[in-house]
Write an enzyme that holds these catalytic residues in place. Structure first.
Site, PDB file in Angstrom:
ATOM      1  N   ALA A 174       0.853  -1.197   0.000  1.00 45.49           N
ATOM      2  CA  ALA A 174       0.000   0.000   0.000  1.00 45.49           C
ATOM      3  C   ALA A 174       0.887   1.244   0.000  1.00 45.49           C
ATOM      4  CB  ALA A 174      -0.893  -0.010   1.231  1.00 45.49           C
ATOM      5  N   GLY A 199       0.486  -5.398   0.174  1.00 47.17           N
ATOM      6  CA  GLY A 199      -0.462  -5.373  -0.939  1.00 47.17           C
ATOM      7  C   GLY A 199       0.162  -5.847  -2.245  1.00 47.17           C
ATOM      8  N   GLU A 215       2.092  -6.475   7.524  1.00 47.52           N
ATOM      9  CA  GLU A 215       1.061  -5.616   8.113  1.00 47.52           C
ATOM     10  C   GLU A 215       1.017  -5.675   9.638  1.00 47.52           C
ATOM     11  OE1 GLU A 215       0.812  -7.491   5.491  1.00 47.52           O
ATOM     12  OE2 GLU A 215      -0.129  -6.330   3.876  1.00 47.52           O
TER      13      GLU A 215
END
Ligand code: NAI
Length: 695
Positions: free
Chosen positions: A61, A102, A125
Site C-alpha cells: 500500500a 499489498g 502488516e
C-alpha cells in the site's frame, strides 16, 4: 502516469511505476486496472505480465494514503486484485527485489507468479498492528501451506524467494543472470493457451489435524503478543483459510481488518511509523542540502559513553581513534570495547572475521595531532563545562577545516560550547543514550549557529549508525532529559506521600514502560541525578524536589554499580529486591517532613508520571525546542522505553483528550507541590480548540 503499458509480441506488459517502491496508491491502481482492461480488449494480446519498475515489484500500500479517504477510493486494492483474478487471459506477476504487503496480495491474485532469486517476500502488516486485508490471509496459505503462511503473517518477516521451492507460490524462479521481463514474457507465451486458468482461490489448504496445529499456534502467539491484538487476529484469519469457504474467509478477513485499524495499538504503531520518517525532515534544511563525507571519526574520552559511541562507528565500518588523557584510561576503554565484542562473539552473533575487522578499526592516542584529519570528532568527557572548554579549544586549534565538532553532553549549553571555538557552524550536539551501542535514540542538538550542512550530515550519519535521529534545540536536558526530570520529581513526591519504589515501578510497568523510574535510576546510577540536583539547588532554588533521592545517595546507594540503590541486588544478578532499609528511610522521611502517608492508586501514579511528561513536552513544543509533537514521541519511544502500543506521551495525551489531561492536572495542582502542575499554555489553548498535539 504510475503504471506503464506496452505490448511485447502477444503479451501485454504492465509496469507499476510509483517510486520508490511502487506503492499501490490510487493512481497506480487506476493505471494497473486500465492496463488489464486494455489488454483484455486487445485481440492481439494473449497474456498479461505485471511487474514493477526500479527497485521493487511492489512494497505494498502507498503509505502516503494511510489515514486518507484515497485508500478507499475506487479502484481499491481489492478491486485491482479482483480485476486481475477474474481476467479471461492469463495474468503473470513478474516479481523481483521487493514484493510485500499489498504487492504480494496482488501477485496472489494473478494466475501465475515468476520471480528472480533474492526477492524479499513478506506480509508485514502485523508490524503496524494490522493484518493483510486484501486477501493475503486467505490466499497465502493456499500456496505455501498453513504453517509457513501463519509464520509469515504473524511475524511479518521477509523470506527470500528461493526459500519457496516446493511450494506453489512461484511457478518458476529464474536463474540469477536471467532477464526478468524477457523470461516472464517467454513464460506467459508458454501458458497463454492453457485453460482453465489456475486461480489461488480455487486451491484448498490441506493440513491434517489442523485444529491441533491452530490451537498450538494460538497458545504460542498469545504468550508472545503482549498488549498487541494483531498477532492473534492474524492467527484467527489464517485459520479461516482452512475452516471457511474462500468467500467467507475473505469477508471475515475484511471484518477483522476493519476492527484492527480502529484499535489504539494499531493507531499508535502507525503514528510511530510516520513519526520516525518525519523526524529526519527539517523544514529549513531541504533534503538536497549537501552533506560532508564521514570516513574517519575520533572520540574524546574512552569512558562509558565514548566506548559505546566508538562501537557505533565501527559497526558502520567507520574507523575510530579514541583520545584520552592517560594511557591507563585509554587501555581500559579499548579493553572494554574488545570485551563487549568478545561477548557478542560468544553469543554467536559475531564471526571471528567480523570481530577482527571491527577491532581492527579502533586505535587510540593521547595526542591531539593524531586526530586532526578526522571528519567528525565526538567529545564524551566528564560533564563539566571547564573540561569541555579545554577540549573544544584544543579541537579548534588542531582539527582540519570542515571537521564536525560534536559534543555528547547530556545537559550543558551547546551554544556555549560552540563559543569556545572559532567555528561554531561546525559544532553540534550528538546526545547518545546509554548503552550507546544498543539504544536507538540519538538526540541531535542544533545550536544557534550550527550549519545546515552539519545538521544534514549528522542526520544522515544517524541513519548510517542505525539510530533514530531527533533534532532538539538547546535547553537544559534537551527534549528527553528535560521531560524526565519532571517525571522523576513526581516519582519522588509519590514516595513522600505514601508509595514505596516497588509500587510505583509496578504501576508504570503495568502501563507498559520497559522499566519504572526507580529501577531505571538504579540502572543509570542515582548519583547522576544527585549531581544535577546539587547544581539546581544553587542555580534554581525555587524548584522543589523530594529529598528521598539525596538521602538514598547519602547512604552510598548509587544503584546497580554499588550493589544497592532503591533496591537491593545480589552479586551477578540484576534482579531488584525490595530493600527494608530504603523503605524505612522513605517512611521516616515522610514523618520528618510532617506528611501523613496515604494509599495511592495505580491510576494516580500513572497519571502523575505520564502527565508530567506531557506538560513539559508541551512547553518544549511551544518553545520550539522540538519541531513537532511526534519528535517528542520518538524520543520517548526509542530512548526511554515508553510503551510503543501507546504511541509516545504526546500521542497518548491526544488519545486521552487534552481536556481530560488538564482536568486531572487541576486535581493534582490542589495537592502538595501543586505548582509543578501549572499547565503549559499551548496545552490549554489546544484543549480549548478541541485539538490534540498531533492534529
Ligand atoms: P565517564 O566518566 O564514564 O567517561 C569520561 C571519560 O572521559 C573518562 O574515561 C575520562 O578519563 C575521559 N576524560 C576526561 N577528561 C578528558 C579530557 N580532557 N580529554 C580526554 N579524555 C578525558 O563518563 P560518561 O558517562 O561516558 O559521560 C561522558 C559524557 O557523556 C558526559 O558529557 C555525560 O553527560 C554524557 N552522557 C552520559 C550518559 C550516561 O548515561 N553515562 C548518557 C548520555 C550522555
Amino acid at each position: 502516469m504510475s503504471a506503464e503499458y506496452l505490448v511485447n509480441g502477444s503479451v501485454a506488459v504492465i509496469t507499476l511505476n510509483n517510486p520508490p517502491v511502487n506503492g499501490l496508491g490510487l493512481e497506480t491502481r487506476t493505471a494497473a486496472v486500465a492496463g488489464i482492461r486494455r489488454a483484455l480488449a486487445d485481440d492481439a494480446v494473449k497474456a498479461i505480465v505485471i511487474t514493477g519498475a526500479g527497485k521493487a515489484f511492489s512494497g505494498g500500500a502507498d503509505i502516503k494514503e494511510f489515514n486518507s479517504p484515497k485508500a478507499l477510493t475506487e479502484p481499491t486494492l481489492h478491486t485491482l486484485i479482483q480485476v486481475a483474478e477474474s481476467s479471461t487471459k492469463p495474468v503473470v506477476a513478474a516479481i523481483h527485489t521487493v514484493c510485500m504487503g499489498g504487492g504480494l496480495e496482488l501477485a496472489l491474485g494473478c494466475n501465475y507468479r515468476v520471480a528472480m532469486p533474492g526477492a524479499q517476500i513478506a506480509l508485514p502488516e502485523v508490524k503496524l498492528g494490522l493484518l493483510p486485508g486484501a486477501g493475503g490471509t486467505q490466499r497465502l496459505p493456499r500456496v505455501v501451506g498453513l504453517e509457513m503462511a501463519l509464520n509469515m503473517i504473524v511475524s511479518g518477516t521477509p523470506v527470500p524467494s528461493e526459500k519457496f521451492a516446493g511450494t506453489a507460490l512461484f511457478d518458476e524462479v529464474f536463474a540469477s543472470d536471467a532477464k526478468l521481463i524477457d523470461s516472464a514474457v517467454a513464460f506467459a507465451n508458454k501458458v497463454a493457451d492453457v485453460r482453465p486458468l489456475p486461480r489461488v482461490r480455487d486451491r484448498k489448504v490441506n493440513y491434517p489435524n489442523h485444529e491441533a496445529f491452530l490451537q498450538f499456534s494460538r497458545n504460542t502467539v498469545k504468550a508472545m503478543s503482549g498488549a498487541f491484538p494483531a498477532p492473534m487476529e492474524c492467527v484467527e484469519t489464517v485459520a479461516a483459510s482452512v475452516t471457511k469457504k474462500f468467500e467467507d474467509g475473505i469477508k471475515f478477513e475484511r471484518e477483522r481488518f476493519l476492527h484492527l485499524i480502529q484499535t489504539p495499538e494499531s493507531k499508535s504503531l502507525r503514528h510511530a511509523f510516520f513519526a520516525e520518517r518525519l523526524a529526519s525532515k527539517i523544514p529549513d534544511v531541504p533534503a538536497d542540502t549537501p552533506t560532508r563525507d564521514i570516513k574517519q571519526a575520533a572520540i574524546i574520552g574512552a569512558g562509558t559513553m565514548g566506548g559505546g559511541i566508538a562501537m557505533n562507528f565501527v559497526n558502520a565500518g567507520i574507523p575510530v581513534i579514541l583520545l584520552e588523557t592517560k594511557q591507563e584510561a585509554l587501555d581500559k576503554g579499548i579493553a572494554t570495547i574488545r570485551k563487549n565484542y568478545e561477548n557478542t562473539m560468544k553469543k554467536g552473533k559475531l564471526t571471528q572475521e567480523k570481530f577482527e575487522q571491527r577491532v581492527g578499526l579502533i586505535s587510540g592516542t593521547l595526542n591531539y595531532a593524531d586526530i586532526a584529519q578526522a571528519d567528525i570528532v565526538v567529545e564524551a568527557v566528564f560533564e563539566d563545562m571547564g573540561v569541555k572548554e579545554s577540549v573544544f579549544k584544543q579541537l579548534d586549534s588542531v582539527m582540519k577545516p570542515g571537521a564536525i565538532l560534536a559534543s555528547n553532553t547530556s545537559t550543558l549549553d551547546v551554544n556555549k560550547i560552540a563559543g569556545f571555538t572559532s567555528r561554531p557552524q561546525d559544532v553540534v550536539g550528538t546526545h547518545f543514550f546509554s548503552p550507546a551501542n544498543v539504544m536507538k535514540l540519538l538526540e541531535i542538538v542544533r545550536g544557534a549557529k550550527t550549519g545546515k550542512d552539519v545538521l544534514a550530515t549528522t542526520l544522515a550519519l544517524s541513519k548510517k549508525l542505525r539510530k533514530t535521529g531527533v533534532v532538539s534545540g538547546v535547553c537544559d536536558g534537551f527534549i528527553g532529559n528535560r521531560m524526565i526530570e519532571q517525571y522523576s520529581r513526581q516519582a519522588g513526591f509519590l514516595l513522600e506521600e505514601g508509595c514505596l519504589p516497588e509500587q510505583v515501578d509496578k504501576a508504570v510497568e503495568k502501563f507498559g514502560f520497559a522499566m519504572g523510574p526507580f529501577r531505571m535510576g538504579d540502572l543509570a546510577g542515582n548519583d547522576i541525578g544527585w549531581y544535577i540536583r546539587k547544581r539546581r539547588y544553587v542555580e534554581s532554588p525555587e524548584i522543589t524536589y523530594s529529598k528521598t533521592a539525596d538521602l538514598l545517595c547519602e547512604m552510598g546507594r548509587y544503584g546497580q554499580k554499588t550493589g544497592a540503590g532503591w533496591y537491593d541486588y545480589k552479586a551477578g544478578d540484576r534482579k531488584a529486591y525490595a530493600s527494608q532499609d530504603v523503605n524505612d528511610m522513605i517512611v521516616k522521611h515522610s514523618a520528618d517532613i510532617g506528611v501523613e502517608r496515604r494509599k495511592i492508586s495505580d491510576e494516580e501514579i500513572v497519571e502523575r508520571l505520564v502527565y508530567s511528561l506531557v506538560n513539559e513536552g508541551a512547553r518544549i513544543l511551544e518553545e520550539g525546542i522540538a519541531m513537532r509533537a511526534s519528535d517528542i514521541d520518538m524520543v520517548y519511544l526509542t530512548g526511554y522505553g515508553f510503551p510503543v502500543f501507546r504511541g509516545g506521551p504526546m500521542f497518548y495525551a491526544d488519545t486521552v483528550g487534552l481536556a481530560n489531561v488538564l482536568m486531572a492536572m487541576e486535581k493534582y495542582a490542589k495537592g502538595r507541590h501543586g505548582n509543578a502542575w501549572a499547565p503549559a499554555p499551548l496545552m490549554v489553548r489546544l484543549a480549548a480548540e478541541g485539538k490534540g498535539f498531533n492534529s
